[in-house]
Design an enzyme around this catalytic site. Sequence first.
Site, PDB file in Angstrom:
ATOM      1  N   PHE A 120       0.857  -1.188   0.000  1.00  0.00           N
ATOM      2  CA  PHE A 120       0.000   0.000   0.000  1.00  0.00           C
ATOM      3  C   PHE A 120       0.890   1.234   0.000  1.00  0.00           C
ATOM      4  O   PHE A 120       1.631   1.481   0.946  1.00  0.00           O
ATOM      5  CB  PHE A 120      -0.946   0.051   1.201  1.00  0.00           C
ATOM      6  CG  PHE A 120      -1.861   1.245   1.104  1.00  0.00           C
ATOM      7  CD1 PHE A 120      -3.025   1.186   0.356  1.00  0.00           C
ATOM      8  CD2 PHE A 120      -1.523   2.455   1.696  1.00  0.00           C
ATOM      9  CE1 PHE A 120      -3.843   2.298   0.208  1.00  0.00           C
ATOM     10  CE2 PHE A 120      -2.340   3.579   1.553  1.00  0.00           C
ATOM     11  CZ  PHE A 120      -3.503   3.494   0.807  1.00  0.00           C
TER      12      PHE A 120
ATOM     13  N   ASP B 211       9.211   2.846   2.077  1.00  0.00           N
ATOM     14  CA  ASP B 211       8.031   3.648   2.381  1.00  0.00           C
ATOM     15  C   ASP B 211       7.717   3.480   3.864  1.00  0.00           C
ATOM     16  O   ASP B 211       7.142   2.474   4.281  1.00  0.00           O
ATOM     17  CB  ASP B 211       6.855   3.197   1.513  1.00  0.00           C
ATOM     18  CG  ASP B 211       5.596   4.023   1.773  1.00  0.00           C
ATOM     19  OD1 ASP B 211       5.572   4.775   2.775  1.00  0.00           O
ATOM     20  OD2 ASP B 211       4.638   3.905   0.990  1.00  0.00           O
TER      21      ASP B 211
ATOM     22  N   LYS C   4       2.180  11.016   7.275  1.00  0.00           N
ATOM     23  CA  LYS C   4       1.316  10.751   8.428  1.00  0.00           C
ATOM     24  C   LYS C   4       1.781  11.464   9.708  1.00  0.00           C
ATOM     25  O   LYS C   4       1.489  12.633   9.881  1.00  0.00           O
ATOM     26  CB  LYS C   4       1.138   9.243   8.603  1.00  0.00           C
ATOM     27  CG  LYS C   4       0.296   8.688   7.424  1.00  0.00           C
ATOM     28  CD  LYS C   4      -0.197   7.290   7.594  1.00  0.00           C
ATOM     29  CE  LYS C   4      -1.224   6.975   6.503  1.00  0.00           C
ATOM     30  NZ  LYS C   4      -0.937   5.831   5.662  1.00  0.00           N
TER      31      LYS C   4
HETATM   32  C1  LIG Z   1      -1.040   5.943   4.209  1.00  0.00           C
HETATM   33  C2  LIG Z   1       0.105   5.476   3.409  1.00  0.00           C
HETATM   34  C3  LIG Z   1       0.462   6.109   2.205  1.00  0.00           C
HETATM   35  C4  LIG Z   1      -0.356   7.203   1.571  1.00  0.00           C
HETATM   36  O1  LIG Z   1      -0.480   8.335   2.354  1.00  0.00           O
HETATM   37  P1  LIG Z   1      -1.623   9.421   2.038  1.00  0.00           P
HETATM   38  O2  LIG Z   1      -1.286  10.561   2.946  1.00  0.00           O
HETATM   39  O3  LIG Z   1      -2.936   8.779   2.340  1.00  0.00           O
HETATM   40  O4  LIG Z   1      -1.499   9.763   0.590  1.00  0.00           O
HETATM   41  C5  LIG Z   1       1.602   5.665   1.569  1.00  0.00           C
HETATM   42  N1  LIG Z   1       2.329   4.651   2.063  1.00  0.00           N
HETATM   43  C6  LIG Z   1       2.012   4.011   3.198  1.00  0.00           C
HETATM   44  C7  LIG Z   1       2.878   2.903   3.701  1.00  0.00           C
HETATM   45  C8  LIG Z   1       0.872   4.384   3.904  1.00  0.00           C
HETATM   46  O5  LIG Z   1       0.523   3.725   5.016  1.00  0.00           O
END
Ligand SMILES: *Cc1c(COP(=O)(O)O)cnc(C)c1O
Length: 414
Positions: free
Chosen positions: A151, A236, A265
């Site tokens: 994700f 990520d 986040k």
């Molecule tokens: C939430 C998330 C994203 C995307 O972040 P948004 O602020 O919703 O665009 C990307 N990578 C990971 C691992 C995430 O948990």
Amino acid sequence: MTSNTAQKQSVLSSKEAIERESHFVAANYKPLPVLLNRAEGVYAWDLEGNKYLDMMSAYSAVSCGHSHPRIIKVLTEQAKTLAMTSRAYHSNTLGPFMEKLCRVAEMDLALPMNTGAEAVETAIKAARQWGYMVKKIPDNKAEIIVANGNFHGRTTTIIGFSSEADYRKNFGPFTPGFVSVPFDDIKAIEAAITPNTCAVMFEPIQGEAGIKVPHDGFLSQMRKLCTEKNVLMVMDEVQSGLGRTGKMFAWQHENAKPDLLILGKALGGGVLPVSAVVGTKEVMGLFVPGSHGSTFGGNPLACAVGLEALNVLIEENMVENSAKLGAYMLEQMKGINSPLIREVRGKGLWIGVDFEPGKVSARTVCERMMARGILSKETHETVVRFAPPLIISKEQIDWALGQFREVLREIEAG
Ligand SMILES: *Cc1c(COP(=O)(O)O)cnc(C)c1O
């Protein structure tokens, strides 16, 4: 206790507001049926004044806790002074924020964005650019290896390499140049690397997939492989980063520093969307004026808040708390003897309880917990996550564990 403020703030009842929402908001989410009206620290209150312990932290965006006083102070002071410049001009907030981030992440250069998905897009551009300029991959041939179950956000490029049918359906055609292999499978990654591979991009722990923790040694094996094959390691850590797993960054569990690190986040201190890519000079130094940009990325309000979020995380020992109480909570969770539970996984204050399919849905567990004052959210049909703000105390965790055990007993009894 909050019904007075609640009435002042809103003329709508919860039911009316939820109806209004479903009438006017495109239905891309299926929220739990609760209307939150106020929050502070680890707690949130609904419009009726019922109190909830937040075990979700807005997917880790609220790692510092709701409305952290120091973050709110910086937010309001900066908003009154200078909130938005665009990068057409300099501000005295961008440099200090990026310096702090680079130092904390042990990296050379950073680029600020807003959402996680934008930071992922930025990392993809950075990796491809390095592939062409440094590795000399032929034009338009760069490949990025990703993991099944990943994700990374919701843009059209990102969903194109998702393995979730729901994320992709009816949204094609998709961006080429991505190859997906099983997660936590170093052999599969090695086999997928070609002379045109510029990067391997993955989550050190797959969050939305259900808090899937790779085997010990995976991150360091990845680091070794990427170095040997001259491929960038792009991690990520939008959700796993900033203390969630009990280290500032998940890569630190195995001293497997990536070439590019994606954050988001929690970087926004629970009040704003703030994201960034941090990386080595060799990769991030290739950006030139005009090659990338964002109107809001690096705005003074976001920078002031992001810097204070980092300060607060460090100075209030939230990472240590995540390690200590996370280990405790995981041990307690693993000790629960219930026929409903298939597996308990996690690291730090980030735990997924995987339920036996067919015996109970994760959604039902979340609804039962909500009725007892605990907020969580299912991921897929079977996983309930426990990811409280990193300021949570042992007493609060014990209370939540007690309620969770009661919910399991209720369901087991039918
Ligand atoms: C939430 C998330 C994203 C995307 O972040 P948004 O602020 O919703 O665009 C990307 N990578 C990971 C691992 C995430 O948990």
